[in-house]
Design a protein around this motif. Structure first.
Motif, PDB file in Angstrom:
ATOM      1  N   ILE A 261     -20.374  -6.298 -10.406  1.00  0.00           N
ATOM      2  CA  ILE A 261     -19.721  -6.670 -11.666  1.00  0.00           C
ATOM      3  C   ILE A 261     -18.835  -5.523 -12.146  1.00  0.00           C
ATOM      4  CG2 ILE A 261     -20.127  -7.114 -14.130  1.00  0.00           C
ATOM      5  CD1 ILE A 261     -22.532  -8.776 -13.321  1.00  0.00           C
ATOM      6  N   SER A 262     -19.349  -4.302 -12.044  1.00  0.00           N
ATOM      7  CA  SER A 262     -18.572  -3.137 -12.489  1.00  0.00           C
ATOM      8  C   SER A 262     -17.306  -2.978 -11.661  1.00  0.00           C
ATOM      9  CB  SER A 262     -19.433  -1.872 -12.381  1.00  0.00           C
ATOM     10  OG  SER A 262     -20.583  -1.983 -13.182  1.00  0.00           O
ATOM     11  N   ILE A 263     -17.413  -3.186 -10.344  1.00  0.00           N
ATOM     12  CA  ILE A 263     -16.243  -3.076  -9.472  1.00  0.00           C
ATOM     13  C   ILE A 263     -15.188  -4.112  -9.859  1.00  0.00           C
ATOM     14  CG2 ILE A 263     -15.459  -3.495  -7.099  1.00  0.00           C
ATOM     15  CD1 ILE A 263     -18.128  -2.162  -6.206  1.00  0.00           C
ATOM     16  N   LEU A 264     -15.617  -5.354 -10.090  1.00  0.00           N
ATOM     17  CA  LEU A 264     -14.687  -6.402 -10.514  1.00  0.00           C
ATOM     18  C   LEU A 264     -14.037  -6.049 -11.846  1.00  0.00           C
ATOM     19  CD1 LEU A 264     -16.358  -9.832  -9.673  1.00  0.00           C
ATOM     20  CD2 LEU A 264     -14.240  -8.913  -8.746  1.00  0.00           C
ATOM     21  N   TYR A 265     -14.840  -5.512 -12.774  1.00  0.00           N
ATOM     22  CA  TYR A 265     -14.299  -5.152 -14.091  1.00  0.00           C
ATOM     23  C   TYR A 265     -13.236  -4.071 -13.957  1.00  0.00           C
ATOM     24  CZ  TYR A 265     -13.785  -2.868 -18.573  1.00  0.00           C
ATOM     25  OH  TYR A 265     -13.253  -2.294 -19.693  1.00  0.00           O
ATOM     26  N   TYR A 266     -13.544  -3.001 -13.222  1.00  0.00           N
ATOM     27  CA  TYR A 266     -12.589  -1.904 -13.093  1.00  0.00           C
ATOM     28  C   TYR A 266     -11.287  -2.392 -12.448  1.00  0.00           C
ATOM     29  CZ  TYR A 266     -16.624   1.128 -14.023  1.00  0.00           C
ATOM     30  OH  TYR A 266     -17.715   1.727 -14.593  1.00  0.00           O
ATOM     31  N   ALA A 267     -11.411  -3.225 -11.406  1.00  0.00           N
ATOM     32  CA  ALA A 267     -10.216  -3.739 -10.729  1.00  0.00           C
ATOM     33  C   ALA A 267      -9.415  -4.651 -11.651  1.00  0.00           C
ATOM     34  CB  ALA A 267     -10.617  -4.489  -9.458  1.00  0.00           C
ATOM     35  N   ASN A 268     -10.100  -5.571 -12.335  1.00  0.00           N
ATOM     36  CA  ASN A 268      -9.408  -6.518 -13.194  1.00  0.00           C
ATOM     37  C   ASN A 268      -8.800  -5.830 -14.403  1.00  0.00           C
ATOM     38  OD1 ASN A 268      -9.548  -8.783 -15.575  1.00  0.00           O
ATOM     39  ND2 ASN A 268      -9.122  -9.688 -13.583  1.00  0.00           N
ATOM     40  N   MET A 269      -9.511  -4.842 -14.950  1.00  0.00           N
ATOM     41  CA  MET A 269      -8.986  -4.089 -16.093  1.00  0.00           C
ATOM     42  C   MET A 269      -7.672  -3.405 -15.733  1.00  0.00           C
ATOM     43  SD  MET A 269      -8.535  -0.725 -17.220  1.00  0.00           S
ATOM     44  CE  MET A 269      -9.560   0.055 -15.981  1.00  0.00           C
ATOM     45  N   LEU A 270      -7.636  -2.776 -14.556  1.00  0.00           N
ATOM     46  CA  LEU A 270      -6.431  -2.077 -14.129  1.00  0.00           C
ATOM     47  C   LEU A 270      -5.306  -3.074 -13.856  1.00  0.00           C
ATOM     48  CD1 LEU A 270      -5.530   0.797 -13.656  1.00  0.00           C
ATOM     49  CD2 LEU A 270      -6.350   0.643 -11.308  1.00  0.00           C
ATOM     50  N   TYR A 271      -5.644  -4.178 -13.208  1.00  0.00           N
ATOM     51  CA  TYR A 271      -4.655  -5.214 -12.936  1.00  0.00           C
ATOM     52  C   TYR A 271      -4.085  -5.794 -14.228  1.00  0.00           C
ATOM     53  CZ  TYR A 271      -3.209 -10.066 -12.379  1.00  0.00           C
ATOM     54  OH  TYR A 271      -2.541 -11.256 -12.488  1.00  0.00           O
ATOM     55  N   GLN A 272      -4.965  -6.150 -15.166  1.00  0.00           N
ATOM     56  CA  GLN A 272      -4.512  -6.724 -16.433  1.00  0.00           C
ATOM     57  C   GLN A 272      -3.656  -5.734 -17.216  1.00  0.00           C
ATOM     58  OE1 GLN A 272      -4.766  -9.741 -17.692  1.00  0.00           O
ATOM     59  NE2 GLN A 272      -6.066 -10.650 -16.132  1.00  0.00           N
ATOM     60  N   ALA A 273      -4.034  -4.460 -17.167  1.00  0.00           N
ATOM     61  CA  ALA A 273      -3.265  -3.443 -17.892  1.00  0.00           C
ATOM     62  C   ALA A 273      -1.833  -3.371 -17.365  1.00  0.00           C
ATOM     63  CB  ALA A 273      -3.947  -2.079 -17.765  1.00  0.00           C
ATOM     64  N   ILE A 274      -1.684  -3.380 -16.039  1.00  0.00           N
ATOM     65  CA  ILE A 274      -0.351  -3.294 -15.447  1.00  0.00           C
ATOM     66  C   ILE A 274       0.431  -4.582 -15.703  1.00  0.00           C
ATOM     67  CG2 ILE A 274       0.920  -3.064 -13.277  1.00  0.00           C
ATOM     68  CD1 ILE A 274      -1.494  -1.390 -12.248  1.00  0.00           C
ATOM     69  N   ALA A 275      -0.229  -5.723 -15.476  1.00  0.00           N
ATOM     70  CA  ALA A 275       0.458  -7.015 -15.605  1.00  0.00           C
ATOM     71  C   ALA A 275       0.859  -7.300 -17.044  1.00  0.00           C
ATOM     72  CB  ALA A 275      -0.441  -8.138 -15.076  1.00  0.00           C
ATOM     73  N   THR A 276      -0.071  -7.106 -17.973  1.00  0.00           N
ATOM     74  CA  THR A 276       0.221  -7.466 -19.364  1.00  0.00           C
ATOM     75  C   THR A 276       1.233  -6.531 -20.007  1.00  0.00           C
ATOM     76  OG1 THR A 276      -1.726  -6.201 -20.133  1.00  0.00           O
ATOM     77  CG2 THR A 276      -2.023  -8.562 -19.733  1.00  0.00           C
ATOM     78  N   THR A 277       1.320  -5.288 -19.530  1.00  0.00           N
ATOM     79  CA  THR A 277       2.321  -4.376 -20.073  1.00  0.00           C
ATOM     80  C   THR A 277       3.716  -4.964 -19.927  1.00  0.00           C
ATOM     81  OG1 THR A 277       0.985  -2.411 -19.621  1.00  0.00           O
ATOM     82  CG2 THR A 277       3.346  -2.082 -19.864  1.00  0.00           C
ATOM     83  N   THR A 278       4.006  -5.515 -18.752  1.00  0.00           N
ATOM     84  CA  THR A 278       5.321  -6.103 -18.510  1.00  0.00           C
ATOM     85  C   THR A 278       5.431  -7.506 -19.094  1.00  0.00           C
ATOM     86  OG1 THR A 278       5.473  -4.842 -16.448  1.00  0.00           O
ATOM     87  CG2 THR A 278       6.998  -6.674 -16.723  1.00  0.00           C
ATOM     88  N   VAL A 279       4.463  -8.352 -18.777  1.00  0.00           N
ATOM     89  CA  VAL A 279       4.542  -9.762 -19.176  1.00  0.00           C
ATOM     90  C   VAL A 279       4.538  -9.906 -20.689  1.00  0.00           C
ATOM     91  CG1 VAL A 279       3.353 -11.984 -19.097  1.00  0.00           C
ATOM     92  CG2 VAL A 279       3.513 -10.587 -17.030  1.00  0.00           C
TER      93      VAL A 279
END
Length: 522
Positions: A261-279
């Motif tokens: 769960i922690s691995i998924l959270y860290y990966a998704n958090m980083l992905y969302q941070a990059i994606a949402t910054t632009t979108v």
């Protein structure tokens, strides 16, 4: 300055400020990873966080989306006083509703977590329930925060709303540095709640400056309030898609070994941070303009306007996807790899990050088209596809997790997001028509080729750096990410101009050339 250039400048300013806020978020989560790692306590905290703060944020996003058109209309037709009166009525109703939900959630926290985290053993479930009780009042803070955000964005104070996470991140960072060993995840849960209190607190001086004063007022018969509540629930469903999918991924991961769960959270958090910054940087500025264009333009003109925004999304997101996939492990190493976060965790997290990133373009398409529908008072289409995306994610999770473990969960989410984005695009074309599909396909193919060529250069530069500039300290880790990223960005800019991609030429002619001309004259 033309409205066009002013809008683009505002978008870049919002993206830049948001990027700085995200960087601080990276630093916060890097500390979180180093202090907690991937174990039972981290799983419990992150499951509680996702079930409260992160899932509730979708309610905040829905509040902004539902409130802005009404606030803008009131500002235009009746002035600030009427808009502030609406804000106070809405704020008081939401505080009462959220307080009721919080009381219910605290009382039944173990039952709720027993459903969401059904794979947890008794000890892990009890800890998760305790942390959930602590963080459930975040919902009240989120309601206040995003009502204020809606007001400030309606007044075109976009930069203010981009910095609200700064004090919250500072509070959590200070806690992790100085108090995490003494008070553990229980103290971290309390500090998370404090951080959300700071998020609405920082906006009050700016609202006060604009003339806003809080008043206790309730009026359920107010037409503006009734309009808001007619559309808020379906918008919440749409805004919750990513958070619900994350919870579904984590629920499935709860049956896997500790740390998944922690691995998924860290990966998704980083992905969302990059994606949402632009979108979100683009859509935050463009949403009020969608509403304006929907009224003033013909369907054909409106569809062409939406096409231009989608083309910009493609131009910006495809190279980002390429860069994330190629540099996923070096990025994870910079952000997280220290303390309890070891190299084997980096490999798993990087794999999940790369898989999540493949759905970024679908996510961007969803956000643009959903807002294009909202501006035309069409809520049914976004809701229908939101439910479809969630359903697809459930099916793909069950199929892919058996074969690919946590990578399968990330692939499932990305695949569901991409199919949902394509479906929404087709639905918009059926209902409105006039989307320039051929132009979008040409932009996509040209950008894909340019991104591939950029990726080749990124891989070559990374290999050269590792061969001739070896090292494993923080400076070396930074260089392995920054140098290939900058080199790739320059290569991408050059190639896209040679390919005569419209968005590249616009940025070069309207911003880069004038900047160099100004420097030359000075």
């Amino acid at each position: 300055m033309s409205n066009y250039r002013k809008t683009v400048k505002t978008i870049f300013a919002v993206v830049s400020i948001t990027l700085l806020a995200k960087f601080m978020g990276f630093f916060r989560d890097a500390l979180l990873g180093s202090k907690l790692g991937a174990n039972m306590e981290s799983d419990a905290y992150l499951m509680a966080l996702n079930s409260t703060s992160i899932i509730f944020v979708s309610i905040g996003s829905a509040i902004v989306t539902a409130a802005i058109p009404t606030i803008v209309e009131l500002l235009t037709k009746r002035g600030k006083e009427a808009a502030f009166a609406f804000i106070n009525k809405l704020l008081n109703i939401l505080i009462i509703l959220s307080t009721t939900i919080v009381a219910f959630g605290i009382f039944f926290s173990k039952n709720i977590m027993g459903i969401i985290a059904s794979g947890f053993d008794e000890e892990k479930l009890n800890l998760t329930a305790q942390l959930t009780q602590t963080m459930f009042p975040i919902l009240i803070c989120i309601c206040i925060t995003y009502v204020f955000v809606a007001m400030l964005q309606s007044l075109e104070k976009f930069k203010v709303t981009s910095i609200i996470s700064f004090p919250a991140n500072i509070a959590v960072i200070l806690y992790l540095y100085f108090f995490s060993q003494q008070y553990g995840v229980q103290g971290l849960a309390i500090m998370t709640l404090v951080g959300w209190t700071l998020q609405f607190g920082i906006q009050i001086p700016f609202l006060y400056k604009e003339g806003y004063r809080y008043r206790f007022a309730l009026d359920l018969q107010d037409e503006s309030v009734k309009k808001f509540f007619r559309i808020i629930i379906p918008i919440v469903i749409v805004a919750s898609v990513n958070q619900i999918n994350m919870l579904l991924d984590e629920k499935q991961a709860s049956f896997l070994e500790h740390g998944r769960i922690s691995i998924l959270y860290y990966a998704n958090m980083l992905y969302q941070a990059i994606a949402t910054t632009t979108v979100f940087g683009i859509s935050t500025v463009m949403f009020p303009k969608f509403a304006e264009k929907a009224v003033n333009l013909t369907q054909k003109q409106y569809a062409r306007f939406v096409t231009a925004i989608l083309s910009l999304m493609i131009f910006l997101l495809l190279p980002m996807i390429t860069g994330i996939i190629l540099l996923r492990n070096p990025i994870i190493r910079i952000v997280f790899e220290r303390g309890a976060f070891q190299y084997h965790t980096t490999l798993y997290t990087g794999l999940a990050l790369g898989c999540y990133a493949t759905g970024m373009l679908g996510f961007g398409m969803q956000d643009v088209i959903n807002k294009a529908f909202y501006a035309r008072n069409d809520i049914k289409s976004p809701v229908r596809y939101a439910i479809l995306i969630i359903g697809l994610n459930i099916i793909f999770n069950l199929i892919l997790v058996k074969r690919f473990d946590i990578a399968g969960l990330a692939i499932a989410t990305a695949l569901a997001s991409t199919l949902g984005g394509i479906g929404l695009l087709g639905d918009f074309q059926r209902k409105i028509g006039h989307l320039e599909i051929k132009k979008l396909m040409i932009t996509f193919l040209k950008t894909l080729i340019c991104s591939f060529l950029m990726g080749v250069m990124v891989m070559l530069s990374t290999k050269i750096l590792r061969t001739y500039f070896p090292g494993d300290d923080f400076i070396h880790k930074m260089i392995v990410v920054i140098v290939p990223s900058m080199f790739g960005g320059i290569v991408y800019a050059f190639i896209t101009i040679q390919f005569k991609i419209e968005e590249a030429l616009m940025i070069y002619n309207d911003f880069v050339k004038p900047m160099f001309a100004k420097l030359k004259n000075n």
